[in-house]
Design an enzyme around this catalytic site. Structure first.
Site, PDB file in Angstrom:
ATOM      1  N   PRO A  16       0.816  -1.214   0.000  1.00  0.00           N
ATOM      2  CA  PRO A  16       0.000   0.000   0.000  1.00  0.00           C
ATOM      3  C   PRO A  16       0.854   1.271   0.000  1.00  0.00           C
ATOM      4  O   PRO A  16       1.815   1.376   0.757  1.00  0.00           O
ATOM      5  CB  PRO A  16      -0.804  -0.121   1.294  1.00  0.00           C
ATOM      6  CG  PRO A  16       0.057  -0.963   2.190  1.00  0.00           C
ATOM      7  CD  PRO A  16       0.720  -1.948   1.283  1.00  0.00           C
ATOM      8  N   MET A  17       0.477   2.212  -0.880  1.00  0.00           N
ATOM      9  CA  MET A  17       1.159   3.507  -0.922  1.00  0.00           C
ATOM     10  C   MET A  17       0.128   4.601  -1.162  1.00  0.00           C
ATOM     11  O   MET A  17      -0.594   4.568  -2.167  1.00  0.00           O
ATOM     12  CB  MET A  17       2.211   3.534  -2.038  1.00  0.00           C
ATOM     13  CG  MET A  17       3.412   2.657  -1.799  1.00  0.00           C
ATOM     14  SD  MET A  17       4.611   2.746  -3.166  1.00  0.00           S
ATOM     15  CE  MET A  17       3.805   1.685  -4.382  1.00  0.00           C
ATOM     16  N   ALA A  18       0.055   5.552  -0.239  1.00  0.00           N
ATOM     17  CA  ALA A  18      -0.893   6.651  -0.363  1.00  0.00           C
ATOM     18  C   ALA A  18      -0.621   7.453  -1.629  1.00  0.00           C
ATOM     19  O   ALA A  18       0.520   7.808  -1.918  1.00  0.00           O
ATOM     20  CB  ALA A  18      -0.799   7.561   0.859  1.00  0.00           C
ATOM     21  N   GLN A  70      -6.360  -1.610   3.144  1.00  0.00           N
ATOM     22  CA  GLN A  70      -5.569  -1.296   4.330  1.00  0.00           C
ATOM     23  C   GLN A  70      -6.183  -0.134   5.105  1.00  0.00           C
ATOM     24  O   GLN A  70      -6.415   0.944   4.544  1.00  0.00           O
ATOM     25  CB  GLN A  70      -4.123  -0.940   3.991  1.00  0.00           C
ATOM     26  CG  GLN A  70      -3.285  -0.875   5.272  1.00  0.00           C
ATOM     27  CD  GLN A  70      -1.908  -0.276   5.092  1.00  0.00           C
ATOM     28  OE1 GLN A  70      -1.762   0.883   4.770  1.00  0.00           O
ATOM     29  NE2 GLN A  70      -0.886  -1.085   5.332  1.00  0.00           N
ATOM     30  N   CYS A 100       3.296   3.190   8.636  1.00  0.00           N
ATOM     31  CA  CYS A 100       3.448   4.404   7.837  1.00  0.00           C
ATOM     32  C   CYS A 100       4.200   5.496   8.596  1.00  0.00           C
ATOM     33  O   CYS A 100       3.848   5.841   9.729  1.00  0.00           O
ATOM     34  CB  CYS A 100       2.083   4.940   7.418  1.00  0.00           C
ATOM     35  SG  CYS A 100       2.190   6.442   6.412  1.00  0.00           S
ATOM     36  N   LYS A 139       0.754  -4.596   8.785  1.00  0.00           N
ATOM     37  CA  LYS A 139       2.018  -4.088   8.229  1.00  0.00           C
ATOM     38  C   LYS A 139       2.727  -3.291   9.305  1.00  0.00           C
ATOM     39  O   LYS A 139       2.133  -2.396   9.918  1.00  0.00           O
ATOM     40  CB  LYS A 139       1.779  -3.219   6.999  1.00  0.00           C
ATOM     41  CG  LYS A 139       3.057  -2.773   6.293  1.00  0.00           C
ATOM     42  CD  LYS A 139       2.753  -2.081   4.968  1.00  0.00           C
ATOM     43  CE  LYS A 139       4.043  -1.823   4.181  1.00  0.00           C
ATOM     44  NZ  LYS A 139       4.887  -0.771   4.753  1.00  0.00           N
ATOM     45  N   ASN A 198       9.498  -6.062   2.990  1.00  0.00           N
ATOM     46  CA  ASN A 198       9.234  -4.811   2.292  1.00  0.00           C
ATOM     47  C   ASN A 198      10.398  -3.854   2.533  1.00  0.00           C
ATOM     48  O   ASN A 198      10.965  -3.832   3.617  1.00  0.00           O
ATOM     49  CB  ASN A 198       7.912  -4.235   2.824  1.00  0.00           C
ATOM     50  CG  ASN A 198       7.531  -2.892   2.237  1.00  0.00           C
ATOM     51  OD1 ASN A 198       7.141  -1.989   2.956  1.00  0.00           O
ATOM     52  ND2 ASN A 198       7.628  -2.744   0.932  1.00  0.00           N
ATOM     53  N   GLY A 199      10.757  -3.089   1.491  1.00  0.00           N
ATOM     54  CA  GLY A 199      11.811  -2.087   1.643  1.00  0.00           C
ATOM     55  C   GLY A 199      13.040  -2.370   0.807  1.00  0.00           C
ATOM     56  O   GLY A 199      13.641  -3.434   0.911  1.00  0.00           O
ATOM     57  N   ARG A 223       8.046   1.464  -3.378  1.00  0.00           N
ATOM     58  CA  ARG A 223       8.697   2.535  -4.131  1.00  0.00           C
ATOM     59  C   ARG A 223       9.580   2.017  -5.272  1.00  0.00           C
ATOM     60  O   ARG A 223       9.844   2.731  -6.231  1.00  0.00           O
ATOM     61  CB  ARG A 223       9.525   3.399  -3.174  1.00  0.00           C
ATOM     62  CG  ARG A 223       8.658   4.196  -2.199  1.00  0.00           C
ATOM     63  CD  ARG A 223       9.449   4.655  -0.974  1.00  0.00           C
ATOM     64  NE  ARG A 223      10.491   5.601  -1.293  1.00  0.00           N
ATOM     65  CZ  ARG A 223      10.345   6.935  -1.309  1.00  0.00           C
ATOM     66  NH1 ARG A 223       9.159   7.453  -1.037  1.00  0.00           N
ATOM     67  NH2 ARG A 223      11.357   7.710  -1.578  1.00  0.00           N
TER      68      ARG A 223
END
Length: 313
Positions: A16-18, A70, A100, A139, A198-199, A223
């Site tokens: 998930p990414m805003a 999410q 987040c 998450k 993640n990352g 990203r």
């Protein structure tokens, strides 16, 4: 058996990414092989108070399934109703954000700052479990202050959580810090169930290293997908054959148009305005990129995008 158990490992998820993982981008990532996609962060408070703007974030197409919504927030009481609304909307799973680092989320005591109060984290998870029969996932981050991912897991691992996504960076350096793969590995050992890392995953090689060094069940790509949603296919090819195809400008132009048409179909002209950031990511590193960016950042129609792309050889 919930849908998480049915996906072949390693699981590749769109994290998930805003402002990024809207329906158009989710559909594009599914096209390139994402096994599961997450929505943008949805406010539990917004759903609790029936915010029309928040409810808009719950729209998705059947092509995106399995899809996980999410939720973020800090008050357990709002999550029960929010979870029920999400289940009624037809999602396959529900995720809770404890990771987040965005300033506007952190400023209100949400996101990763929740990890400072493990009792409240547990109450939020229990509230969600009370409000839905969907598989619930969470998450988190490697840690914040003195609290680590392992501390978080030990506090909630007796609850029926379907999956856990761990971002390997700490709150103090949320985007540029080194990824603590050892912490992710420890989190996998502590949790025991499905864990996604993640990352820092922006290439097939990095994906393979993450899987091998942590022993996780899959990856949450975020990203690293900026300007390259085809990374899902490249990773799958690389893990299977040791090779993958690079994507050149001609193919990228086709992807841009596909993305633009999806954005237009899902959000009308406003979708193209929101697409601008993606357009800049797609052309990063191209010759005349500076000139292209100055034009793409102003596009308002599909015709304008096509006109700019047609000039690129």
């Amino acid at each position: 058996m919930n849908f998480w158990q049915k996906i072949k490992k390693p699981i590749l998820a769109l994290a998930p990414m805003a402002g990024v993982t809207d329906s158009a981008f989710r559909q594009l990532c599914k096209h390139y092989g994402a096994d599961v996609v997450y929505t943008e962060m949805v406010s539990a408070d917004g759903l609790y108070y029936d915010s029309k703007k928040t409810l808009e974030l719950l729209k998705f197409s059947k092509a995106e399934k399995p899809i996980v919504v999410q939720l973020f927030g800090k008050r357990p009481a709002t999550f029960v109703k929010a979870a029920a609304i999400c289940q009624a909307a037809g999602f396959d799973g529900l995720d809770i954000n404890f990771g987040c680092p965005a300033k506007k989320v952190v400023a209100h005591g949400g996101g990763v700052t929740l990890m400072r109060d493990l009792n409240n984290c547990r109450q939020i998870i229990e509230a969600v479990l009370a409000g839905t029969s969907l598989p619930v996932s969470v998450k988190i981050r490697a840690g914040i202050d003195e609290v680590t991912a392992v501390d978080f897991i030990s506090n909630i691992k007796d609850l029926p959580i379907a999956a856990l996504m761990v971002h390997g960076r700490y709150f103090k350096n949320p985007f540029s810090g080194s990824v603590d793969r050892d912490m992710i590995k420890r989190a996998k050992q502590e949790f025991g169930g499905i864990v996604l890392a993640n990352g820092g995953i922006a290439s097939p090689e990095a994906a393979k290293e993450m899987l091998e060094q942590t022993g996780v069940d899959g990856l949450g790509l975020a990203r690293g997908l900026y300007g390259q949603p085809w990374l899902f296919k490249q990773i799958k090819d690389y893990l299977k054959t040791g090779q993958y195809k690079t994507v050149g400008p001609i193919e990228i132009k086709k992807v841009i148009l596909r993305h633009a048409k999806l954005a237009l179909a899902t959000k009308n002209s406003h979708g193209l305005v929101e697409l601008r950031k993606h357009l800049l990511w797609y052309v990063a590193g191209w010759s005349e990129a500076k000139k292209l960016r100055s034009e793409l950042v102003r596009v308002e129609t599909l015709a304008a995008i096509e006109q700019i792309l047609n000039r690129i050889s």
